[in-house]
Design a protein around this motif. Structure first.
Motif, PDB file in Angstrom:
ATOM      1  N   LYS A   7       4.722 -21.391 -34.297  1.00 31.96           N
ATOM      2  CA  LYS A   7       6.002 -20.687 -34.226  1.00 31.96           C
ATOM      3  C   LYS A   7       6.861 -21.185 -33.067  1.00 31.96           C
ATOM      4  CE  LYS A   7       7.951 -16.022 -33.670  1.00 31.96           C
ATOM      5  NZ  LYS A   7       7.645 -14.577 -33.570  1.00 31.96           N
TER       6      LYS A   7
ATOM      7  N   ALA B 177       6.813 -25.886 -39.418  1.00 30.12           N
ATOM      8  CA  ALA B 177       7.133 -24.837 -40.394  1.00 30.12           C
ATOM      9  C   ALA B 177       6.256 -24.961 -41.635  1.00 30.12           C
ATOM     10  CB  ALA B 177       8.608 -24.921 -40.795  1.00 30.12           C
TER      11      ALA B 177
ATOM     12  N   GLY C  53       3.582 -22.047 -42.734  1.00 26.24           N
ATOM     13  CA  GLY C  53       3.620 -21.395 -44.049  1.00 26.24           C
ATOM     14  C   GLY C  53       2.324 -21.553 -44.807  1.00 26.24           C
TER      15      GLY C  53
ATOM     16  N   TYR D  21      19.436 -19.451 -38.013  1.00 22.98           N
ATOM     17  CA  TYR D  21      17.983 -19.248 -38.050  1.00 22.98           C
ATOM     18  C   TYR D  21      17.461 -18.477 -36.840  1.00 22.98           C
ATOM     19  CZ  TYR D  21      18.105 -22.730 -41.753  1.00 22.98           C
ATOM     20  OH  TYR D  21      18.377 -23.403 -42.913  1.00 22.98           O
TER      21      TYR D  21
ATOM     22  N   LEU E  43      15.496 -15.157 -37.230  1.00 18.54           N
ATOM     23  CA  LEU E  43      14.197 -15.244 -37.900  1.00 18.54           C
ATOM     24  C   LEU E  43      13.022 -15.207 -36.917  1.00 18.54           C
ATOM     25  CD1 LEU E  43      14.935 -17.920 -40.658  1.00 18.54           C
ATOM     26  CD2 LEU E  43      14.880 -15.437 -40.892  1.00 18.54           C
ATOM     27  N   TRP E  44      13.303 -15.425 -35.629  1.00 21.10           N
ATOM     28  CA  TRP E  44      12.235 -15.380 -34.622  1.00 21.10           C
ATOM     29  C   TRP E  44      11.511 -14.034 -34.639  1.00 21.10           C
ATOM     30  CZ3 TRP E  44       9.664 -18.384 -31.179  1.00 21.10           C
ATOM     31  CH2 TRP E  44       8.956 -17.735 -30.163  1.00 21.10           C
TER      32      TRP E  44
ATOM     33  N   ILE F  58       9.227 -13.884 -38.303  1.00 20.12           N
ATOM     34  CA  ILE F  58       8.174 -14.841 -38.651  1.00 20.12           C
ATOM     35  C   ILE F  58       7.034 -14.736 -37.639  1.00 20.12           C
ATOM     36  CG2 ILE F  58       7.595 -17.285 -38.929  1.00 20.12           C
ATOM     37  CD1 ILE F  58      10.439 -17.773 -39.823  1.00 20.12           C
TER      38      ILE F  58
END
Length: 485
Positions: free
Chosen positions: A105, A149, A153, A205, A208-209, A212
């Motif tokens: 991350k 990423a 995922g 983006y 999104l921290w 995720i």
């Protein structure tokens, strides 16, 4: 003398500018005038070339004129793209080790910030040299957040949805952006303004921290058991599942602590005979595959028809390609899926030289079929490679493979300049290498329906075409006995 030019390929324009510069003439003798209807290139000895309808001009062409990247300096235009891929190469080398050490991350968002900030600065580059330096840093950030990423995922999602994420989820948005690019570029004629507007999208983006999570697998390997348990319990609650009171036994915790103390470096990808063979084949396959993919993508201006439409079609063909990769991975073996798509992407390129010049549209169709096969293979190879390597070195393995692929991408801007020497040489070269890589894939072990390995010892063994020694010895004994009888 005035020459009025219709739409030529980049290679044709390249040769024409060579003539315009009269061999060793100083690039300072070139003057560029532009208005609403045409762009005129004027040589000071009186020769001028007029390009009507400037909206049909390539951005690379306008880019070259802005900093006089013509004549003896014409090598600088493709070199700027190679510098970008040089940054991608460097990022591929360090991204795996960084995310294995500091987490998926943190590295993903950190390198995304690098890409966004330096892309914005790049739009204001005062000269070609500064542009290249910033291009290198943009490439470094771009591939680093992509690899982090992708691995994040793959480790967050379960087996049932991992394939869908790795094909449709990761790449369909890329194809949509690919298709949108020519539409935006058609209305924004300035390359610097286009670059800045595209870069601003990276700011979207940031929120999104907080949504995720970090990879539980990575946390467990690092011995951060409580954090991993918290993430797993939160995920179970979201899915309406009641987790057991104890997620990991004392034996499992001790084993994880032992693993967390183990350190792995890139050397471990070559430590044993099995992982060394798998790594070397992966490096070759990734390098060839990426060289063909970017060569076909960058060759779009040389295809028959309108450049903007061809760019759109090159992006649109990737949507069915990613869908096909998802279906192939769900219904067939990994090895067959990758080898067959590589073979398709390479074999059609051999037929381009047989197409008559009056049927150039058919050549464009064949190139798109080759792009379809190559793109499908590109999506499959990410899944396949991530399943081949164990958790302890998975990100490093994917990162190294991606690094090797950038050797192919660095040379890709120059591949179709071979067409200056022979029209079909680029297609013959890329077709041959891609078919060769399809054969190499057949030696890799199968990973379909097999749990992800956690350690190097759990990796599947590479395939060998040689007969087993025991079987060979038994056959030789049988032959000897028959002779004695």
């Amino acid at each position: 003398m005035v020459v009025v030019c219709a739409m030529f390929s980049v290679i044709t324009i390249h040769a024409m500018l060579k003539q315009l510069c009269l061999g060793k003439q100083d690039v300072g003798s070139i003057q560029v005038l532009a208005d609403k209807w045409q762009v005129t290139v004027i040589h000071l000895n009186g020769l001028s070339v007029i390009f009507p309808k400037p909206h049909k001009l390539h951005f690379s062409f306008c880019f070259a004129f802005q900093w006089n990247l013509v004549c003896n300096d014409d090598w600088k235009a493709p070199f700027a793209m190679s510098v970008f891929f040089g940054g991608v190469l460097t990022g591929s080398f360090i991204s795996g080790q960084l995310s294995d050490r500091f987490g998926r991350k943190l590295v993903m968002f950190g390198t995304m910030a690098v890409q966004t900030v330096f892309s914005m600065l790049q739009a204001f580059s005062p000269n070609w040299e500064i542009f290249c330096v910033l291009n290198f840093l943009v490439g470094l950030g771009q591939i680093s957040n992509l690899v982090a990423a992708y691995v994040l995922g793959s480790e967050l999602l379960g087996k049932s949805i991992r394939v869908i994420f790795a094909t449709l989820g990761a790449f369909i948005p890329y194809a949509i952006g690919y298709m949108a690019l020519p539409l935006v570029a058609y209305f924004i004629r300035s390359w610097s303004m286009l670059l800045f507007i595209l870069s601003v999208s990276g700011v979207l983006y940031v929120p999104l921290w907080w949504f995720i999570p970090e990879s539980p697998r990575w946390l467990l390997i690092k011995g951060r058991v409580k954090e991993a348990e918290g993430l797993l319990r939160h995920a179970a609650k979201k899915n309406g599942i009641t987790p057991p009171d104890v997620l990991f036994s004392d034996v499992e915790l001790e084993d994880m602590k032992a693993k967390s103390k183990q350190t792995h470096s890139i050397i471990h990808l070559f430590k044993t005979r099995n992982i060394r063979a798998i790594t070397l084949i992966n490096l070759l396959v990734w390098m060839i595959l990426t060289a063909e993919y970017f060569s076909l993508s960058l060759n779009t201006p040389n295809l028959h028809g309108d450049d903007y439409l061809n760019c759109f079609f090159a992006g649109a063909i990737e949507v069915p390609a990613y869908i096909a990769s998802c279906l192939l991975l769900q219904r067939f073996s990994r090895r067959f899926s990758l080898s067959s798509t590589l073979f398709l992407g390479g074999i059609v390129l051999f037929f381009i030289q047989t197409i008559p010049s009056n049927l150039a549209a058919i050549s464009t169709v064949l190139v798109m079929i080759g792009k379809f096969g190559t793109t499908t293979a590109f999506a499959i190879v990410f899944v396949y490679t991530s399943e081949l390597y164990p958790t302890t070195v998975r990100n490093m393995g994917v990162g190294l493979s991606s690094m090797a692929s950038r050797v192919g991408s660095i040379i890709s801007p120059y591949v179709f300049y071979l067409g200056i020497y022979h029209e079909f040489l680029p297609y013959i070269l890329m077709g041959t290498l891609t078919v060769f890589s399809a054969i190499l894939v057949l030696f890799l072990p199968e990973t379909n329906n097999i749990p992800l390995p956690e350690t190097i010892d759990q990796m599947q063994k590479i395939k060998r075409w040689a007969r087993p020694k025991n079987k060979l010895k038994a056959e030789m004994s049988g032959i000897t006995e028959s002779l004695e009888a």
